[in-house]
Every structure is written in structure tokens, then in C-alpha cells.
Design an enzyme around this catalytic site. Sequence first.
Site, PDB file in Angstrom:
ATOM      1  N   TYR A 294       0.811  -1.217   0.000  1.00  0.00           N
ATOM      2  CA  TYR A 294       0.000   0.000   0.000  1.00  0.00           C
ATOM      3  C   TYR A 294       0.844   1.266   0.000  1.00  0.00           C
ATOM      4  CZ  TYR A 294      -4.413  -2.353   0.979  1.00  0.00           C
ATOM      5  OH  TYR A 294      -5.527  -3.125   0.900  1.00  0.00           O
TER       6      TYR A 294
ATOM      7  N   LYS B  90       2.730 -13.847   6.232  1.00  0.00           N
ATOM      8  CA  LYS B  90       2.924 -14.878   5.217  1.00  0.00           C
ATOM      9  C   LYS B  90       4.445 -15.063   5.067  1.00  0.00           C
ATOM     10  CE  LYS B  90       1.030 -17.367   1.943  1.00  0.00           C
ATOM     11  NZ  LYS B  90       0.476 -18.649   2.267  1.00  0.00           N
TER      12      LYS B  90
ATOM     13  N   ASP C 252      -3.014 -17.294   5.479  1.00  0.00           N
ATOM     14  CA  ASP C 252      -4.087 -18.095   4.856  1.00  0.00           C
ATOM     15  C   ASP C 252      -4.749 -19.005   5.889  1.00  0.00           C
ATOM     16  OD1 ASP C 252      -1.492 -19.085   4.740  1.00  0.00           O
ATOM     17  OD2 ASP C 252      -1.917 -20.516   3.166  1.00  0.00           O
TER      18      ASP C 252
ATOM     19  N   ASP D  22      -6.326  -5.810   5.704  1.00  0.00           N
ATOM     20  CA  ASP D  22      -7.479  -5.423   4.897  1.00  0.00           C
ATOM     21  C   ASP D  22      -8.391  -6.634   4.686  1.00  0.00           C
ATOM     22  OD1 ASP D  22      -9.013  -3.728   3.455  1.00  0.00           O
ATOM     23  OD2 ASP D  22      -7.749  -3.672   1.681  1.00  0.00           O
TER      24      ASP D  22
END
Length: 420
Positions: A159, A229, A283, A307
Amino acid sequence: MSYEKVEVPEEGEKITLEEGTEDELVVPDEPTIPIIHGDGIGQDVGPAAQKVLETAAQATGHDIHWMRVYAGESARERYDENLPDDTVEALKEFRVSIKGPLTTPVGAGFRSLNVALRKRLDLYANVRPTYHLDGVPSPVKDPGQMDMVTFRENTEDVYAGIEWEAGTDEVQKAKEFVENEMGEDDTIHDGPVGIGVKPITEFGTKRLVRKAIDYALEHDRDSVTLVHKGNIMKYTEGAFRDWGYEVAEEEYGDEVISEDTLWEERDGEAPEDAVVVNDRIADNMLQQVLTRTDEYDVIATMNLNGDYLSDACGAQIGGLGIAPGSNFGDGRFLAEPVHGSAPKYAGQDKVNPTAMILSGRIMLERLGWTEAADLVRDAVEETIDSGKVTYDLERQIEGGEKLATSEFADAVCENIESMS
Ligand code: NAP
């Protein structure tokens, strides 16, 4: 400081910082609080929230002196600019404020005012509580298990806006640098390519994780989960996890313990009142919030994961009309609902003001007005549970009474008065 484009109310005192601290607020009983109603449905939900928050403040021995400040359409109408400097300066000077949604038209040449505000005020943690209110329809079987607060880093990650468009000289330079200087000559496919950069800094990570741990300690939460992640993006998301654990292990003494230490040294038995810091792969976490919802408490994560995760959690407890949000910086705070300006409903006195009201509830908590904050939550819950709801919930429940935005706010205020 004097302003040309903001009228400071005569009554009301300024919230200040405790001397020698960066984040401890000194809150008078009757603070001046800036409010941006916002675009579109902001004109409906803004005044509704104002009324409810004021009623809760007054019912608990405080008062709020509102100071209208302008951004977006209302600022363009009055001052022919999107975001007057006076608005930003007032939000900085008065420290704690609340805003409704601001429209970001699709297309070039108009940066998001929301992003600009968060940047200029250095509001680096986007904080979204997700908890279920009785009576709110939900797509899951037991929505009451959800009681989480997500701290999403607001200034870094993909972002950050460092990216280059396919076909430009810049993207060609970036591609050549990656291939020739960094030795990744077999990774990017031939043909048009867009390239972005994902910065994750130690500074950005540590201040975010600190905020999440401080929140967990202040609000008697049991755990902080670092969501990343890092198995794939080792030097960005993996570094986030490592720096997060460093904060937990080095800065809080016995108050905070990492999950590894807990098992290695204490057989899984946490010291009383300690916050446990653990981590989950992103995930997996999106599954866990559905399958083991009640095991999660406070989440600290980067911008993109945050988000996805906060929207997924928000859907479990009732969606956009309900979901509150806020932004924390050091010594500064801005509450704002998660939803946008929904222009098709603007000015119709129709939409649900709950998200804006509950964003205001986080603001009351930030002021240290716990009693008022609890009263707001209880009164909103009581109103919805009795079947008095706006159109968005009425269409999902049987036998509900459909109220206008302002009628819903009045019903919440009546409940506050009868509960206090
Ligand atoms: P949106 O304004 O959030 O609205 C999407 C839909 O969500 C609405 O049509 C409505 O669904 C439902 N909804 C939103 N708020 C609601 C409320 N208070 N009560 C009941 N239902 C509500 O999203 P968008 O249409 O994508 O965005 C419109 C503008 O807002 C864009 O310019 C966007 O950039 C901006 N935006 C601003 C912020 C912010 O200021 N922080 C955040 C997000 C978007 P139904 O029609 O199905 O009832």
C-alpha cells in the site's frame, strides 16, 4: 492557534498530552472534539452518531463540545479545496476526533482523502474491533464467538504506493535493476509488466506491534497474534513476525510472554494477567477465524493481510452497516466507520448509523470514558435486539420494525437514558 476555516467552540477544553509522554492523553470532562460528517451518507450518520455519543457522555458526567471541520465535498463547497490545512491542523491540535466516510472518485488526479489524512496525522495503526451484537443477523452459526480487535499497519506494505506501470521507462528501469543488478534474471516473464515494492520496516512493525500489545494489556486481553505470510515472503512478512516477537520479548518483562517461551519454560501455563504473543500464517488465519473463532483476541498484521482479515471478520458479525473502525497514532486518534459514502443513499435518512456510532464508542474508550462506551454498546444492542433496525438489517430479520437513521439514533438515546 487560530483558524480561518474552522470555528472553535467557546466552551470546551483541549485534550493535551501528559508531560514527558508521547501517547498519554489528559482528557478534561468537557473536551472539544472535531468531527467531519463526511460525504454522501456522512450527512445522515454523522449527526446521528453525534447525538448518541453526546447523550452517553452526559449520562456519565461528561460532555462533548463538537467542532465541525470540513473535508471532501463540504470543504469544496465552502472553501474550494478538498482538504484544508486548517482541518488537518485542527485534528492534530485537538488530538481525538471522529469522521464519516469520504468519497474517492475513481480515476486519475484525486488521491484518497482518507489516505491523505492518515498520512498527515501519522495514524499508523488502523484498529477495527469485531464483536457480535445480539439481534444482528450473521452468516455464521455462532457469531457470539467473535470478539477480536485487528491492528492493521497503515503506512507500509504494497500500500506504500511504490509501483510502476507497464510500458513506462520507470518499470523498464526497475525490471533491469532486478534482473541485472540483483541477479533475478529468470523470474519475470517477458512482455508488459507492472512492478511494485513491498517495504516492511523494523520501525513500522515495532510501533504497530507495541500499540497492539499495549491495547491488549490495557483491555485485559489474553493474546496478541502476529499474522503474516513469512513462509513465502521471508524478508518482509517473515521479518514482521521476527521483529514482532522481539518487541514482545524485550520490552514488556513478565507482562508479555511468547508462545514458544510459554511451552519451553512453563509447560503452556501463562503467568496470571500476562498477554501471550503467538503467530499464524495469513491463509491459515482466514480459516481459523471461522473454525476456532474464540481463540483469537488481538491481531497485529501488515496492511494487505489486515485489509482482507478485518473485512472477513466484519462479515461474520453483520457487515458494513455495523463495522466500526479507528486510527491510532502516537497521541492522536481518529474514529471512522469501515463503510464508504454510499452516494445512492445520501441524505435519505435511511442507512444504518451503527458503524459510525460504534466507531464513536472506540473514541469514548480512547478518552478513558469506559462507562459511556459500555452504555453505547449496550444501548445499541438493546435497540437492535428489540427489532428496531434500519433497512439493511430489517430485510434480513423477521418481524423487524424499519426505522430511519435519525429514528434509530433516537431509540438508542432513549435506551441510554433508561439504562443510566
Ligand atoms: P460503500 O459506500 O461502503 O457502500 C457499499 C454498500 O454497502 C452500500 O450500497 C450498502 O449496501 C452498504 N452500506 C454501506 N454503508 C452502509 C450503512 N451505513 N448502512 C447500511 N448499508 C450500508 O462502498 P462503495 O460504494 O464501494 O464506496 C462509495 C465511496 O466511498 C467510494 O468513493 C469509496 O472510495 C468511498 N469509501 C470511503 C471510505 C472511508 O471514508 N473510510 C471507505 C470505503 C469507501 P446495499 O446497497 O446493498 O444496502
